[in-house]
Design an enzyme around this catalytic site. Structure first.
Site, mmCIF file in Angstrom:
data_model
loop_
_atom_site.group_PDB
_atom_site.id
_atom_site.type_symbol
_atom_site.label_atom_id
_atom_site.label_comp_id
_atom_site.label_asym_id
_atom_site.label_seq_id
_atom_site.Cartn_x
_atom_site.Cartn_y
_atom_site.Cartn_z
ATOM 1 N N TRP A 47 0.827 -1.216 0.000
ATOM 2 C CA TRP A 47 0.000 0.000 0.000
ATOM 3 C C TRP A 47 0.853 1.254 0.000
ATOM 4 C CZ3 TRP A 47 -4.371 -0.350 -2.123
ATOM 5 C CH2 TRP A 47 -5.179 -1.480 -1.961
ATOM 6 N N ASP A 50 -1.512 6.429 6.414
ATOM 7 C CA ASP A 50 -2.612 5.615 5.877
ATOM 8 C C ASP A 50 -2.929 4.555 6.922
ATOM 9 O OD1 ASP A 50 -4.260 3.828 4.607
ATOM 10 O OD2 ASP A 50 -2.882 3.380 2.952
ATOM 11 N N LYS A 76 -12.447 -1.709 6.414
ATOM 12 C CA LYS A 76 -11.635 -2.674 7.150
ATOM 13 C C LYS A 76 -12.141 -2.756 8.599
ATOM 14 C CE LYS A 76 -9.178 -2.680 3.372
ATOM 15 N NZ LYS A 76 -8.005 -1.904 3.066
HETATM 16 C C1 LIG Z 1 -7.468 -1.382 1.728
HETATM 17 C C2 LIG Z 1 -6.361 -0.425 1.836
HETATM 18 C C3 LIG Z 1 -6.209 0.631 0.913
HETATM 19 C C4 LIG Z 1 -7.132 0.829 -0.263
HETATM 20 O O1 LIG Z 1 -8.341 1.293 0.185
HETATM 21 P P1 LIG Z 1 -9.499 1.747 -0.840
HETATM 22 O O2 LIG Z 1 -10.528 2.247 0.121
HETATM 23 O O3 LIG Z 1 -9.910 0.528 -1.601
HETATM 24 O O4 LIG Z 1 -8.958 2.790 -1.720
HETATM 25 C C5 LIG Z 1 -5.160 1.498 1.100
HETATM 26 N N1 LIG Z 1 -4.303 1.364 2.122
HETATM 27 C C6 LIG Z 1 -4.418 0.365 3.022
HETATM 28 C C7 LIG Z 1 -3.437 0.268 4.138
HETATM 29 C C8 LIG Z 1 -5.451 -0.560 2.913
HETATM 30 O O5 LIG Z 1 -5.571 -1.544 3.805
#
Ligand SMILES: *Cc1c(COP(=O)(O)O)cnc(C)c1O
Length: 357
Positions: A100, A169, A193
């Site tokens: 990511w 993030d 998540k």
């Molecule tokens: C799932 C995830 C993403 C992507 O998320 P979207 O909402 O699909 O854009 C980005 N970073 C991390 C750490 C993730 O777990």
């Protein structure tokens, strides 16, 4: 019948929340309509939205120096919105610790000069570069990292202390334990998540940083415009916002983030301890970087992967397949996965090992 769902995302949601939603689905209160049929400008919806925001602030203990936004576009949208706003005529520092952060870097590279200040890519992301090895640039606009790499199960457990804007993030780790929000200038997280259904993205932004945004961007890309309109610049994802509010209430009633911290560490250690004591399963991640939310593991013989997946599914354990880019297995064990689910997974793994190991 509901089973144990170990999906990385969209992920398991508390059954209590789902059943409340079910009860309210046709008519919210005595409004005569479903929450999803309601104007986001209505008095009733406004109450729901304001409550959700306040509960989020309460559980994370977010200081008044920071604003909370309910946005769309996922974490992926933040990969570009962050550099568009804060690094448009500058450069930015990024730590590369998994898939990511790699994507965040790829997107930011289209918009600004990215300094990859530390990386574990050459070691297959089996650990995260430790903070002492982050080689900060002198004039970068911010430092970006991903505290929990969902795909590799690699975590940076302690937030660094820096003299620059720290941006994270936190898609797969937010609300898993208490957090010192004051260390961060911007935190973002896709909701699917550890929060609720897909379609909603949480942003916590320091007001000081918001003042530095790029004023030449269209409103939809400007944090301050979302802030001025209470995240209702345009129609927000009303149903996801409402459900997130229910999850925040459930977290509060359960005992808040201290409770989930204890639960999550117990769940993760139950699984890691079993894996470490087995000759049949292994986890490739350096111990101090192990995630408490996403636990990847591999079988001694990967020819057995498909058998494992088939038999686990037959036993009510769903979505254990690792990400296609890394293979093996992965159990995502977010807040809504109780210890009971982990115990059943470990019991199944023992039986499987006895049979094929
Ligand atoms: C799932 C995830 C993403 C992507 O998320 P979207 O909402 O699909 O854009 C980005 N970073 C991390 C750490 C993730 O777990």
């Amino acid at each position: 019948m509901r089973k144990w769902n170990f999906c990385a995302g969209p992920a398991v949601i508390s059954e209590q929340v789902l059943s409340e939603v079910k009860d309210e689905l046709l008519e919210w209160g005595d409004s005569g309509m479903s929450i999803m049929e309601m104007s986001h400008r209505s008095k009733i919806y406004d109450g729901v939205a304001v409550d959700a925001k306040q509960d989020f602030i309460d559980i994370l203990n977010i200081p008044s120096s920071h604003e909370v936004l309910f946005l769309q576009g996922g974490a992926t949208h933040q990969f570009s919105m962050v550099p568009l706003n804060f690094a448009h005529n500058n450069n930015a520092d990024y730590v590369l610790s998994g898939s990511w952060s790699k994507k965040a870097i790829a997107e930011a590279s289209k918009l600004t000069k990215v300094n990859t200040i530390a990386s574990s890519e050459n070691h297959g992301f089996s650990y995260a570069p430790s903070e002492e090895d982050w080689k900060y640039s002198e004039d970068s606009a911010y430092v970006h990292y991903c505290p929990n790499e969902t795909i590799q199960g690699v975590a940076i457990h302690k937030a660094p202390d820096i003299n620059n804007h720290l941006i994270a993030d936190m898609s797969s780790v937010i609300l898993s334990e208490p957090l010192d929000v004051s260390k961060f200038s911007l935190i973002y997280a896709g909701a699917q998540k550890n929060i609720g259904p897909a379609g909603l993205t949480m942003v916590i932004i320091k007001k000081d940083l918001m003042e530095l945004e790029n004023e030449n961007l269209p409103n939809i890309l400007r944090y301050s415009k979302h802030s001025e309109s209470d995240s209702m610049l345009n129609t927000p994802p009303t149903f996801a916002w409402y459900m997130a509010g229910k999850v925040f209430k459930w977290i509060k009633q359960s005992g808040g983030l201290e409770f989930f911290k204890e639960q999550n560490h117990l769940k993760a250690s139950t699984l890691y301890n079993y894996i470490d004591n087995s000759d049949f399963y292994s986890n490739p991640v350096k111990i101090e970087n192990r995630s408490i939310m996403n636990v990847p593991f591999i079988l001694a013989d990967n020819d057995l992967d498909s058998v494992f997946l088939k038999e686990s599914e037959d036993n009510g354990l769903l979505n254990l397949k690792g990400h296609r880019s890394v293979g093996g297995m992965r159990a995502s064990i977010y807040n809504a996965m109780p210890l009971e689910g982990i115990n059943e997974l470990v019991d199944f793994m023992k039986v499987f090992e006895a049979k094929y190991g």
